[in-house]
Design a protein around this motif. Structure first.
Motif, PDB file in Angstrom:
ATOM      1  N   ILE A 176      48.259  45.405  15.600  1.00 40.44           N
ATOM      2  CA  ILE A 176      47.115  44.732  16.225  1.00 40.44           C
ATOM      3  C   ILE A 176      45.892  45.063  15.393  1.00 40.44           C
ATOM      4  CG2 ILE A 176      45.692  44.619  18.298  1.00 40.44           C
ATOM      5  CD1 ILE A 176      48.632  45.746  19.501  1.00 40.44           C
ATOM      6  N   HIS A 202      43.292  45.388  23.557  1.00 42.04           N
ATOM      7  CA  HIS A 202      44.643  45.948  23.703  1.00 42.04           C
ATOM      8  C   HIS A 202      44.599  47.317  24.372  1.00 42.04           C
ATOM      9  CE1 HIS A 202      48.522  47.716  22.770  1.00 42.04           C
ATOM     10  NE2 HIS A 202      47.908  48.654  22.058  1.00 42.04           N
ATOM     11  N   TYR A 256      49.166  40.208  23.556  1.00 39.62           N
ATOM     12  CA  TYR A 256      48.835  38.957  22.862  1.00 39.62           C
ATOM     13  C   TYR A 256      48.178  37.947  23.799  1.00 39.62           C
ATOM     14  CZ  TYR A 256      51.245  40.527  18.666  1.00 39.62           C
ATOM     15  OH  TYR A 256      51.596  41.214  17.535  1.00 39.62           O
TER      16      TYR A 256
END
Length: 369
Positions: A176, A202, A256
């Motif tokens: 990420i 995240h 995501y």
């Protein structure tokens, strides 16, 4: 039909099928029954030479003219939006684009422009990207995630910190990354949205929702992101946001989805969310037709539909309003900052999904505000 402003708003207004005289798309198709009226019929005698003579003075069935349909579009705003969009698409040689202007309190669409590039480079309206064009929304979706985090935690986003380190983390085999080289380091929760940090989003998901993924998905439903807006146009595309029963769900899906990937929604869907934030938390249905029929013929008037309750707490709405203003003042959208008026919104960039693979260097870009 008489079209004084054609081809402006071509995909929104619509067009008739020359073979059937019925609407092909847009308002023409969505309000076909009201616009078309009813055909008349009469008895005629056909003479040997082919001449047709009406029998009697009274027709068996008189034709009924179709009703007038009054749109919410403002021709001046439509022209401005089309000119601005065409200029931007030409500058970046984009394949396509759309622009929508919506009145906050009523939900009335003042402009809706959809342009696609032809092989010769000309931009014309061939598809309604605003209503039917589902894509990964990218970072504009971070607004929904931030609202879920703040509703869930009731924390002060200016006094809670997230360490994004050098802008890259590994999670269950997935890398990420943030767009900024070298990362953003230790930043506040507010700055996560203002600077559009994928890593920050995240990490917030890990803190608050990885142990209760269904709770996060229920927030998206509450924000009305999992169903169509109900605009008065046929063929509005339904959003596709996976849940844990979906075949595409994986151990990294929650991350995501939280910053706008592994899903497809329309620009109109995104706009409705941002409009709800602008409207102090009350979601308003986008409207393109104001009334059908004239005042003298018992016209059907479409009144604005607004939810009775807020989609998010009043405290959260105030916080994200401030954050969206921060995006323009000191975040990823400083290039549109103005000394004449205050702007609030969020930028979005998503890699294009082509044949099941995301491609760097090919993007959907957006701004909602």
């Amino acid at each position: 039909r008489y079209r004084p402003f054609a081809p402006m708003a071509e995909r929104t207004i619509g067009r008739l099928d020359p073979k059937t005289d019925k609407g092909l798309y847009g308002i023409e198709a969505s309000f076909e029954e009201q616009l078309f009226g009813k055909k008349g019929a009469e008895w005629r005698e056909v003479l040997p030479n082919g001449t047709k003579i009406p029998i009697g003075d009274v027709m068996d069935a008189r034709p009924i003219p179709g009703a007038d349909v009054y749109t919410t579009l403002d021709i001046n705003l439509q022209d401005i939006a089309e000119t601005a969009l065409k200029k931007s698409l030409t500058t970046y040689q984009a394949e396509s684009g759309c622009a929508i202007v919506m009145e906050v309190v009523t939900g009335e669409i003042r402009a809706m422009v959809n342009l696609s590039q032809l092989p010769g480079g000309q931009y014309v309206e061939t598809f309604n990207h605003a209503v039917q064009g589902r894509t990964d929304p990218g970072s504009t979706f971070k607004l929904a995630t931030m609202m879920a985090v703040l509703d869930e935690t009731r924390q002060d986003p200016d006094n809670v910190w997230v360490d994004t380190k050098n802008g890259a983390v590994w999670f269950k085999g997935a890398k990420i990354e943030d767009a900024k080289n070298g990362g953003l380091g230790r930043i506040t929760v507010s700055q996560v949205l203002e600077k559009s940090s994928n890593v920050g989003i995240h990490l917030l998901m890990q803190r608050h929702f990885y142990q209760q993924p269904d709770k996060y998905l229920s927030y998206l439903e509450r924000f009305r992101l999992t169903s169509r807006t109900g605009i008065q146009l046929k063929d509005e595309a339904a959003p596709n946001i996976p849940n844990r029963r979906s075949k595409t769900w994986s151990k990294t899906s929650l991350t995501y989805i939280s910053y706008g990937y592994e899903q497809q929604i329309t620009p109109l869907q995104t706009l409705a969310l941002y409009n709800a934030v602008a409207n102090d938390g009350y979601w308003v249905r986008p409207t393109i037709v104001r009334q059908v029929g004239s005042e003298s013929s018992n016209a059907l008037v479409y009144k604005p539909f607004t939810t009775d309750t807020r989609i998010s707490s009043p405290e959260t709405i105030k916080l994200v309003q401030k954050m969206l203003q921060g995006v323009v003042e000191r975040g990823t959208a400083t290039n549109i900052r103005s000394r004449h008026y205050t702007l609030a919104g969020k930028t979005g960039t998503a890699q294009k999904l082509i044949k099941g693979k995301y491609y760097k260097g090919r993007y959907y870009t957006s701004f909602a505000g």
